[in-house]
Design a protein around this motif. Structure first.
Motif, PDB file in Angstrom:
ATOM      1  N   LYS A  49      13.227 -11.612  -7.295  1.00 34.94           N
ATOM      2  CA  LYS A  49      12.157 -12.099  -6.428  1.00 34.94           C
ATOM      3  C   LYS A  49      10.998 -12.680  -7.225  1.00 34.94           C
ATOM      4  CE  LYS A  49       9.027 -10.439  -2.791  1.00 34.94           C
ATOM      5  NZ  LYS A  49       8.618  -9.271  -1.968  1.00 34.94           N
ATOM      6  N   TYR A  50      10.761 -12.122  -8.408  1.00 32.97           N
ATOM      7  CA  TYR A  50       9.628 -12.557  -9.221  1.00 32.97           C
ATOM      8  C   TYR A  50      10.111 -13.248 -10.489  1.00 32.97           C
ATOM      9  CZ  TYR A  50       6.863  -9.495  -6.204  1.00 32.97           C
ATOM     10  OH  TYR A  50       6.264  -8.901  -5.118  1.00 32.97           O
ATOM     11  N   LYS A  51       9.439 -14.331 -10.813  1.00 39.52           N
ATOM     12  CA  LYS A  51       9.765 -15.061 -12.040  1.00 39.52           C
ATOM     13  C   LYS A  51       9.222 -14.332 -13.253  1.00 39.52           C
ATOM     14  CE  LYS A  51       9.344 -19.661 -14.125  1.00 39.52           C
ATOM     15  NZ  LYS A  51       8.792 -21.036 -13.936  1.00 39.52           N
ATOM     16  N   GLN A  52       8.020 -13.738 -13.097  1.00 40.93           N
ATOM     17  CA  GLN A  52       7.393 -13.010 -14.196  1.00 40.93           C
ATOM     18  C   GLN A  52       7.904 -11.566 -14.242  1.00 40.93           C
ATOM     19  OE1 GLN A  52       5.506 -14.650 -16.322  1.00 40.93           O
ATOM     20  NE2 GLN A  52       5.755 -16.498 -15.058  1.00 40.93           N
ATOM     21  N   PRO A  53       7.786 -10.907 -15.389  1.00 37.23           N
ATOM     22  CA  PRO A  53       8.249  -9.513 -15.518  1.00 37.23           C
ATOM     23  C   PRO A  53       7.475  -8.568 -14.591  1.00 37.23           C
ATOM     24  CG  PRO A  53       7.869 -10.511 -17.672  1.00 37.23           C
ATOM     25  CD  PRO A  53       7.304 -11.456 -16.670  1.00 37.23           C
ATOM     26  N   ILE A  54       8.135  -7.517 -14.145  1.00 35.70           N
ATOM     27  CA  ILE A  54       7.494  -6.468 -13.356  1.00 35.70           C
ATOM     28  C   ILE A  54       6.796  -5.520 -14.327  1.00 35.70           C
ATOM     29  CG2 ILE A  54       7.833  -4.625 -11.682  1.00 35.70           C
ATOM     30  CD1 ILE A  54       8.498  -7.438 -10.649  1.00 35.70           C
ATOM     31  N   VAL A  55       5.481  -5.432 -14.227  1.00 38.42           N
ATOM     32  CA  VAL A  55       4.711  -4.680 -15.220  1.00 38.42           C
ATOM     33  C   VAL A  55       4.085  -3.411 -14.652  1.00 38.42           C
ATOM     34  CG1 VAL A  55       4.202  -6.755 -16.563  1.00 38.42           C
ATOM     35  CG2 VAL A  55       2.631  -6.047 -14.735  1.00 38.42           C
TER      36      VAL A  55
ATOM     37  N   GLN B  31       2.928 -15.538  -2.450  1.00 37.89           N
ATOM     38  CA  GLN B  31       3.815 -14.947  -3.448  1.00 37.89           C
ATOM     39  C   GLN B  31       5.130 -14.496  -2.817  1.00 37.89           C
ATOM     40  OE1 GLN B  31       2.977 -11.007  -5.272  1.00 37.89           O
ATOM     41  NE2 GLN B  31       2.850 -12.111  -7.212  1.00 37.89           N
ATOM     42  N   HIS B  32       5.066 -13.882  -1.642  1.00 36.65           N
ATOM     43  CA  HIS B  32       6.276 -13.419  -0.971  1.00 36.65           C
ATOM     44  C   HIS B  32       7.148 -14.592  -0.526  1.00 36.65           C
ATOM     45  CE1 HIS B  32       4.155  -9.377   0.135  1.00 36.65           C
ATOM     46  NE2 HIS B  32       4.518  -9.441  -1.125  1.00 36.65           N
ATOM     47  N   LEU B  33       6.504 -15.683  -0.112  1.00 33.03           N
ATOM     48  CA  LEU B  33       7.262 -16.874   0.275  1.00 33.03           C
ATOM     49  C   LEU B  33       8.026 -17.430  -0.924  1.00 33.03           C
ATOM     50  CD1 LEU B  33       8.011 -19.037   2.348  1.00 33.03           C
ATOM     51  CD2 LEU B  33       5.907 -20.255   1.740  1.00 33.03           C
TER      52      LEU B  33
ATOM     53  N   GLY C  63       8.963 -15.745  -3.437  1.00 27.74           N
ATOM     54  CA  GLY C  63      10.002 -14.780  -3.757  1.00 27.74           C
ATOM     55  C   GLY C  63      11.243 -14.960  -2.895  1.00 27.74           C
ATOM     56  N   LYS C  64      11.044 -15.240  -1.603  1.00 28.14           N
ATOM     57  CA  LYS C  64      12.171 -15.463  -0.704  1.00 28.14           C
ATOM     58  C   LYS C  64      12.957 -16.701  -1.113  1.00 28.14           C
ATOM     59  CE  LYS C  64      10.204 -13.218   3.382  1.00 28.14           C
ATOM     60  NZ  LYS C  64       9.711 -13.418   4.773  1.00 28.14           N
ATOM     61  N   VAL C  65      12.221 -17.761  -1.453  1.00 30.77           N
ATOM     62  CA  VAL C  65      12.881 -18.994  -1.884  1.00 30.77           C
ATOM     63  C   VAL C  65      13.669 -18.758  -3.156  1.00 30.77           C
ATOM     64  CG1 VAL C  65      12.497 -21.339  -2.735  1.00 30.77           C
ATOM     65  CG2 VAL C  65      11.182 -20.491  -0.773  1.00 30.77           C
ATOM     66  N   ARG C  66      13.080 -18.037  -4.110  1.00 30.04           N
ATOM     67  CA  ARG C  66      13.745 -17.769  -5.388  1.00 30.04           C
ATOM     68  C   ARG C  66      14.996 -16.916  -5.176  1.00 30.04           C
ATOM     69  NH1 ARG C  66       9.600 -16.196  -7.743  1.00 30.04           N
ATOM     70  NH2 ARG C  66       9.072 -18.202  -8.657  1.00 30.04           N
ATOM     71  N   THR C  67      14.920 -15.940  -4.267  1.00 26.97           N
ATOM     72  CA  THR C  67      16.067 -15.085  -3.985  1.00 26.97           C
ATOM     73  C   THR C  67      17.215 -15.889  -3.389  1.00 26.97           C
ATOM     74  OG1 THR C  67      14.610 -13.177  -3.602  1.00 26.97           O
ATOM     75  CG2 THR C  67      16.850 -13.052  -2.718  1.00 26.97           C
ATOM     76  N   VAL C  68      16.891 -16.778  -2.458  1.00 28.77           N
ATOM     77  CA  VAL C  68      17.924 -17.616  -1.835  1.00 28.77           C
ATOM     78  C   VAL C  68      18.580 -18.525  -2.868  1.00 28.77           C
ATOM     79  CG1 VAL C  68      18.332 -19.485  -0.186  1.00 28.77           C
ATOM     80  CG2 VAL C  68      16.898 -17.547   0.459  1.00 28.77           C
ATOM     81  N   LEU C  69      17.760 -19.124  -3.733  1.00 29.18           N
ATOM     82  CA  LEU C  69      18.294 -20.017  -4.757  1.00 29.18           C
ATOM     83  C   LEU C  69      19.187 -19.269  -5.737  1.00 29.18           C
ATOM     84  CD1 LEU C  69      15.174 -22.250  -5.546  1.00 29.18           C
ATOM     85  CD2 LEU C  69      17.238 -22.894  -4.299  1.00 29.18           C
ATOM     86  N   ASN C  70      18.774 -18.053  -6.095  1.00 24.80           N
ATOM     87  CA  ASN C  70      19.589 -17.254  -7.019  1.00 24.80           C
ATOM     88  C   ASN C  70      20.942 -16.907  -6.408  1.00 24.80           C
ATOM     89  OD1 ASN C  70      17.636 -17.259  -9.006  1.00 24.80           O
ATOM     90  ND2 ASN C  70      16.727 -15.303  -8.378  1.00 24.80           N
ATOM     91  N   LYS C  71      20.958 -16.565  -5.112  1.00 20.30           N
ATOM     92  CA  LYS C  71      22.218 -16.264  -4.433  1.00 20.30           C
ATOM     93  C   LYS C  71      23.106 -17.514  -4.368  1.00 20.30           C
ATOM     94  CE  LYS C  71      20.614 -12.440  -1.518  1.00 20.30           C
ATOM     95  NZ  LYS C  71      20.409 -11.979  -0.128  1.00 20.30           N
ATOM     96  N   HIS C  72      22.463 -18.645  -4.129  1.00 20.42           N
ATOM     97  CA  HIS C  72      23.196 -19.898  -4.041  1.00 20.42           C
ATOM     98  C   HIS C  72      23.867 -20.250  -5.366  1.00 20.42           C
ATOM     99  CE1 HIS C  72      24.278 -23.818  -2.498  1.00 20.42           C
ATOM    100  NE2 HIS C  72      23.712 -24.393  -3.560  1.00 20.42           N
ATOM    101  N   LYS C  73      23.146 -20.013  -6.480  1.00 20.92           N
ATOM    102  CA  LYS C  73      23.703 -20.306  -7.794  1.00 20.92           C
ATOM    103  C   LYS C  73      24.898 -19.419  -8.097  1.00 20.92           C
ATOM    104  CE  LYS C  73      19.333 -21.835  -9.885  1.00 20.92           C
ATOM    105  NZ  LYS C  73      18.281 -21.514 -10.880  1.00 20.92           N
ATOM    106  N   LYS C  74      24.863 -18.159  -7.633  1.00 19.58           N
ATOM    107  CA  LYS C  74      25.946 -17.218  -7.937  1.00 19.58           C
ATOM    108  C   LYS C  74      27.249 -17.596  -7.216  1.00 19.58           C
ATOM    109  CE  LYS C  74      22.892 -13.294  -8.890  1.00 19.58           C
ATOM    110  NZ  LYS C  74      22.457 -11.945  -8.447  1.00 19.58           N
ATOM    111  N   THR C  75      27.137 -18.383  -6.156  1.00 22.64           N
ATOM    112  CA  THR C  75      28.336 -18.756  -5.406  1.00 22.64           C
ATOM    113  C   THR C  75      29.106 -19.873  -6.079  1.00 22.64           C
ATOM    114  OG1 THR C  75      27.101 -20.332  -4.048  1.00 22.64           O
ATOM    115  CG2 THR C  75      27.285 -18.045  -3.225  1.00 22.64           C
TER     116      THR C  75
END
Length: 279
Positions: A215-221, A262-264, A266-278
């Motif tokens: 969800k986040y591009k930056q590290p979780i700190v 930020q949450h928006l 994150g949602k876009v990034r999550t969808v794109l990541n799932k799309h790449k895995k397919t």
């Protein structure tokens, strides 16, 4: 709210003597007091004092007692509430548990938790530092090592610690180690303070799930630390969202705008990541 000249003058005297008043604020108050004692026009002098305090007031940067006085000067109401430092105590150890979260200014942390079903009490305070009985000025100045935090007593039959941790991620920025939103400094860094190993495991697992979500591009700190002594903050900080609703809404609005954006993303990034895995 009626605010007589005598009450205004008493407030000025009290604020001058209050240890929490900043030196610059005290200088403005002393100047007004001296002018009034020398026979200056009361309304004109109070208008001048209001104008001098205004630049910090509009940036929400007056100390709490002076901020309340400023609201009286401008005719805005300040809702009083009981000292919930007194009533903040668990009465059923079998079904009640404590949780401590730091995520920026504690003014903005209380409402989100307090309005959830199963919450017994939420207290603003300071923890994680090296000074006993710290004051707001000490903590906000970064002199004690404490962070602003909230301690939550909750009924485990109605709400779980997992749900509280899930909400915590929603109302904080886990990628910012140097503060939260407009609040900058080590006293505002995000930390989950755990009471025992069970809470630690829940927090660690939840953090790992957030990392793996992409969800986040930056590290979780956000840190996870063992809970230490929790020092209740001064009463004027307790339930700030009820005592000063207008000021609170202004602060909350800017925080919420950032979180929504930020949450928006994150949602876009999550969808794109799932799309790449397919593929």
């Amino acid at each position: 709210m009626s605010f007589t000249q005598e009450e205004q003058l008493n407030d000025i005297y009290n604020l001058i003597l209050t240890s929490g008043t900043r030196e610059w604020e005290r200088t403005q108050l002393v100047s007004a007091k001296n002018a009034l004692e020398d026979g200056a026009d009361f309304s004109a002098e109070l208008s001048k004092l209001e104008a001098n305090l205004r630049p910090l007031a509009v940036r929400n940067n007056l100390t709490p007692d002076v901020a309340e006085f400023y609201l009286k000067l401008t005719g805005e109401s300040v809702n009083e509430a009981a000292d919930n430092r007194v009533v903040h105590s668990g009465d059923d150890p079998v079904y009640q548990e404590r949780a401590i979260f730091a995520g920026g200014c504690f003014w903005c942390m209380v409402e989100s938790f307090e309005t959830m079903a199963g919450i017994v009490s939420v207290l603003s305070g300071y923890t994680g530092g090296h000074v006993a009985h710290p004051s707001y000025d000490q903590v906000s100045g970064g002199y004690t090592g404490h962070v602003e935090a909230v301690e939550i007593i909750f009924d485990t039959r109605i709400i779980t610690y997992e749900e509280l941790v899930a909400l915590y991620w929603q109302i904080t920025d886990p990628t910012d180690a140097f503060g939260q939103f407009q609040d900058r400094g080590s006293q505002y860094r995000p930390i989950i303070f755990v009471q025992d190993e069970r809470q630690r495991q829940i927090a660690e697992d939840s953090k790992q799930q957030l990392i793996e979500s992409g969800k986040y591009k930056q590290p979780i700190v956000t840190e996870i630390q063992t809970a230490e002594t929790f020092w209740p903050a001064e009463n004027y900080h307790q339930q700030f969202y009820k005592k000063q609703p207008k000021r609170y809404k202004q602060i909350k609005r800017s925080r919420q705008q950032f979180l929504t954006y930020q949450h928006l993303k994150g949602k876009v990034r999550t969808v794109l990541n799932k799309h790449k895995k397919t593929f």
